[in-house]
Design an enzyme around this catalytic site. Structure first.
Site, mmCIF file in Angstrom:
data_model
loop_
_atom_site.group_PDB
_atom_site.id
_atom_site.type_symbol
_atom_site.label_atom_id
_atom_site.label_comp_id
_atom_site.label_asym_id
_atom_site.label_seq_id
_atom_site.Cartn_x
_atom_site.Cartn_y
_atom_site.Cartn_z
ATOM 1 C CD GLN A 1 -3.188 -4.319 6.702
ATOM 2 O OE1 GLN A 1 -3.142 -3.381 5.918
ATOM 3 N NE2 GLN A 1 -3.801 -5.453 6.399
ATOM 4 C CE LYS B 1 -3.767 -2.461 2.209
ATOM 5 N NZ LYS B 1 -4.412 -2.876 3.451
ATOM 6 C CG ASP C 1 -9.473 -0.011 4.999
ATOM 7 O OD1 ASP C 1 -9.381 -0.255 3.788
ATOM 8 O OD2 ASP C 1 -8.792 -0.570 5.868
#
Ligand code: NDP
Length: 299
Positions: free
Chosen positions: A102, A58, A125
């Site tokens: 994450q 990422k 997200d």
């Protein structure tokens, strides 16, 4: 898109590359217009190998398109309070328009509490309960949709596959893939059925689908005779199976038996090279959209 003994192969890698390219172009324009670039914070807790690989990918993708990435690496021993403090500092930082934590977080941390602390305007997200809540309600729009489900929809769109009025079956009902992709298909007027681990006779249900989204984490579960001829099959599954012929000793396979299903389906995504690259492309796209929204507000 390539033909393969029946099904057209949807090339996620190529589609993602085109999206990266157009994001990079837009960021150049933003820089000229506002003298600013989008900023994405990627926060990781602990040393899980798979999580570190995803985070590395990422951050690298950010650099390639011109998004400034802010790295927050906390040890596995970090307390819930320390993680919360880090998130609050990112919320307050005006250089950052996107925050990604994450997952999974270490067991001693309440994941829901951390996700709730992320500013909804920076939730690229799309896992904040308010964003998910808006996805479930008619006439409401979330600020961000989760990246992997959004990638699945984008692959259908890019391949010219209509969703409205179609029969769609989603295999899996997790918070991060199955459930949000089912909601997104419903919002686009598909008639959606969700198959899960307690579903009886899943093959009979899957056989009725014009669109199948496989996200069960079960290697090669979906066979050729489970598929309606001509159906579009999007395989989210990413499972590693032993393969002594490989140097690494393993290979990645999807939830779909690609060799069988490609003979029956109209469209199919490969694993790897299908949904995987789209997840990162959608993260970059969500970050760019967030930056455009915030820069416009700042004038
Ligand atoms: P989870 O394990 O969280 O969820 C799996 C879901 O599949 C559950 O809802 C479960 O049902 C259902 N399921 C399990 N076994 C069966 C079965 N035999 N028949 C029908 N349904 C079943 O997984 P995730 O949603 O996180 O991930 C799914 C897959 O997608 C994994 O392979 C993962 O690696 C991959 N993935 C890929 C991404 C990408 O970018 N390409 C991103 C995220 C995930 P129940 O609810 O009843 O337990």
């Amino acid at each position: 898109m390539a033909e393969s003994g029946g099904a057209q192969i949807i090339d996620g890698k190529l589609i993602a590359k085109q999206i990266h390219w157009s994001i990079a172009q837009e960021i150049t324009t933003l820089k000229e217009r506002h003298d600013k670039v989008p900023g994405l914070a990627v926060l990781i807790v602990g040393e899980r190998k798979d999580s570190q690989t995803y985070v590395r990918m990422k951050r690298k993708a950010c650099a390639e398109v011109g998004i400034k990435s802010f790295d927050v690496d906390l040890p596995a021993t970090a307390t819930e309070e320390e993680i919360l403090d880090a998130v609050l500092a990112l919320n307050a930082n005006p250089e950052i328009q996107g925050i990604l934590v994450q997952l999974p977080l270490p067991k001693h941390v309440n994941e829901q509490k951390i996700l709730l602390a992320i500013s909804i305007e920076k939730d690229v997200d799309g896992f904040h309960p308010l964003n998910i809540g808006n996805l479930t309600m008619k006439g409401r729009e979330p600020l961000f949709s989760p990246c992997t489900p959004k990638g699945c929809i984008e692959l259908l769109k890019e391949s010219g596959i209509a969703i409205a009025g179609k029969r769609a079956v989603v295999v899996g009902r997790s918070n991060i893939v199955g459930m949000p992709v089912a909601l997104m298909l419903n919002n686009r007027d598909a008639t959606v059925t969700i198959v899960h681990s307690r579903t009886k006779n899943p093959e009979a249900i899957i056989r009725e689908a014009d669109i199948v989204i496989a996200a069960a984490g079960q290697p090669l579960m979906i066979k050729g005779d489970w598929i309606k001829p001509g159906a579009a099959v999007i395989d989210v599954g990413t499972n590693s199976v032993d393969d002594p012929s490989k140097k690494s000793g393993y290979r990645l396979v999807g939830d779909v038996d690609f060799e069988e299903v490609k003979k029956v389906a109209g469209f199919i995504t490969p694993v790897p090279g299908g949904v995987g690259p789209m997840t990162i492309a959608m993260l970059l796209q969500n970050t760019l959209e967030s930056a455009k929204r915030m820069f416009a507000l700042e004038g």
